[in-house]
Design a protein around this motif. Structure first.
Motif, PDB file in Angstrom:
ATOM      1  N   MET A   1       1.703  -0.351   3.857  1.00 37.54           N
ATOM      2  CA  MET A   1       0.871   0.830   4.056  1.00 37.54           C
ATOM      3  C   MET A   1       1.679   1.970   4.674  1.00 37.54           C
ATOM      4  SD  MET A   1      -2.134   1.871   3.630  1.00 37.54           S
ATOM      5  CE  MET A   1      -3.228   3.100   4.152  1.00 37.54           C
ATOM      6  N   LYS A   2       2.607   1.625   5.604  1.00 41.47           N
ATOM      7  CA  LYS A   2       3.399   2.639   6.269  1.00 41.47           C
ATOM      8  C   LYS A   2       4.284   3.393   5.289  1.00 41.47           C
ATOM      9  CE  LYS A   2       3.753   1.015  10.963  1.00 41.47           C
ATOM     10  NZ  LYS A   2       4.638   0.614  12.029  1.00 41.47           N
ATOM     11  N   LYS A   3       4.786   2.712   4.236  1.00 38.32           N
ATOM     12  CA  LYS A   3       5.664   3.410   3.307  1.00 38.32           C
ATOM     13  C   LYS A   3       4.899   4.380   2.416  1.00 38.32           C
ATOM     14  CE  LYS A   3       5.987  -0.139  -0.280  1.00 38.32           C
ATOM     15  NZ  LYS A   3       6.890  -0.964  -1.022  1.00 38.32           N
ATOM     16  N   PHE A   4       3.570   4.194   2.268  1.00 39.25           N
ATOM     17  CA  PHE A   4       2.753   5.122   1.471  1.00 39.25           C
ATOM     18  C   PHE A   4       2.201   6.287   2.300  1.00 39.25           C
ATOM     19  CE2 PHE A   4       2.244   1.177  -1.083  1.00 39.25           C
ATOM     20  CZ  PHE A   4       2.861   1.639  -2.232  1.00 39.25           C
ATOM     21  N   LEU A   5       2.278   6.162   3.618  1.00 42.63           N
ATOM     22  CA  LEU A   5       1.723   7.189   4.499  1.00 42.63           C
ATOM     23  C   LEU A   5       2.347   8.572   4.253  1.00 42.63           C
ATOM     24  CD1 LEU A   5      -0.339   7.682   6.723  1.00 42.63           C
ATOM     25  CD2 LEU A   5       1.450   7.174   8.388  1.00 42.63           C
TER      26      LEU A   5
END
Length: 198
Positions: A1-5
């Motif tokens: 999820m953090k890489k899509f933020l």
């Protein structure tokens, strides 16, 4: 999820900028079209005056020994007034000043004609002349109202393209502020009225 933020944040910012740009552009186009249409109404009022002046000149020409110089001045001023046109989507102060100058010349020539007519009682009593004179007075009022409405329609457009941050986008998209209709130079001074009955 953090890489899509970061992608989500970029997408939200891009959608926000797109929405702001779209809203700005559509509002600017609508306001500009409104002002352009209002300018067309100003020109329509001037055209009505030009048409009436043609009829007035024909009526006055029928009067015996009427001053030809006065009629010639009106006819020439009318020709100059109809030769100056303005592109309503790109009104510049220079164009507006030139338009105002030739229309002012026509107004002055028309006033001279109406003053000269005072010496011809048979013409003043002519029903066609009286009707045309009345229509001209009404048309002058229409012109004034149309110019006021034009200025009223320019104000929201100019406010829209001049406020920050809209001014940045206006510069990028080519929306320039429009010019207000202004009075002729010197019209702020009250005219001298001299009744010389000698």
């Amino acid at each position: 999820m953090k890489k899509f933020l970061p992608l989500i944040i970029i997408a939200i910012v891009a959608i926000g900028i797109y929405s702001w740009g779209k809203g700005f552009n559509n509002t600017a186009v609508n306001l500009q079209e409104s002002a352009t249409k209002t300018w067309a109404n100003v020109e329509s009022s001037y055209q009505r005056r030009n048409d009436l002046i043609g009829n007035l000149v024909k009526t006055v020409q029928g009067a015996a020994d009427f001053e030809k110089g006065t009629l010639t001045a009106v006819i020439e001023a009318r020709a100059k007034a109809t030769s100056v046109t303005i592109d309503p989507s790109n009104i510049t102060p220079e164009q507006l000043a030139k338009f105002n100058e030739v229309q002012g010349g026509l107004s002055g020539a028309l006033k001279s004609l109406l003053v000269t007519v005072e010496r011809y009682p048979e013409l003043k009593a002519n029903q066609n002349f009286l009707e045309l004179q009345s229509q001209l007075e009404g048309t002058e009022n229409r012109i004034n109202v149309a110019r006021d409405r034009f200025n009223e329609s320019v104000e929201p457009y100019n406010n829209h393209v001049k406020v920050f941050p809209n001014s940045i986008l206006a510069g990028i998209l080519g929306f320039e502020p429009m010019t207000y209709f202004k009075s002729e130079a010197g019209s702020e001074k009250a005219p001298d009225v001299d009744f010389d009955f000698n």
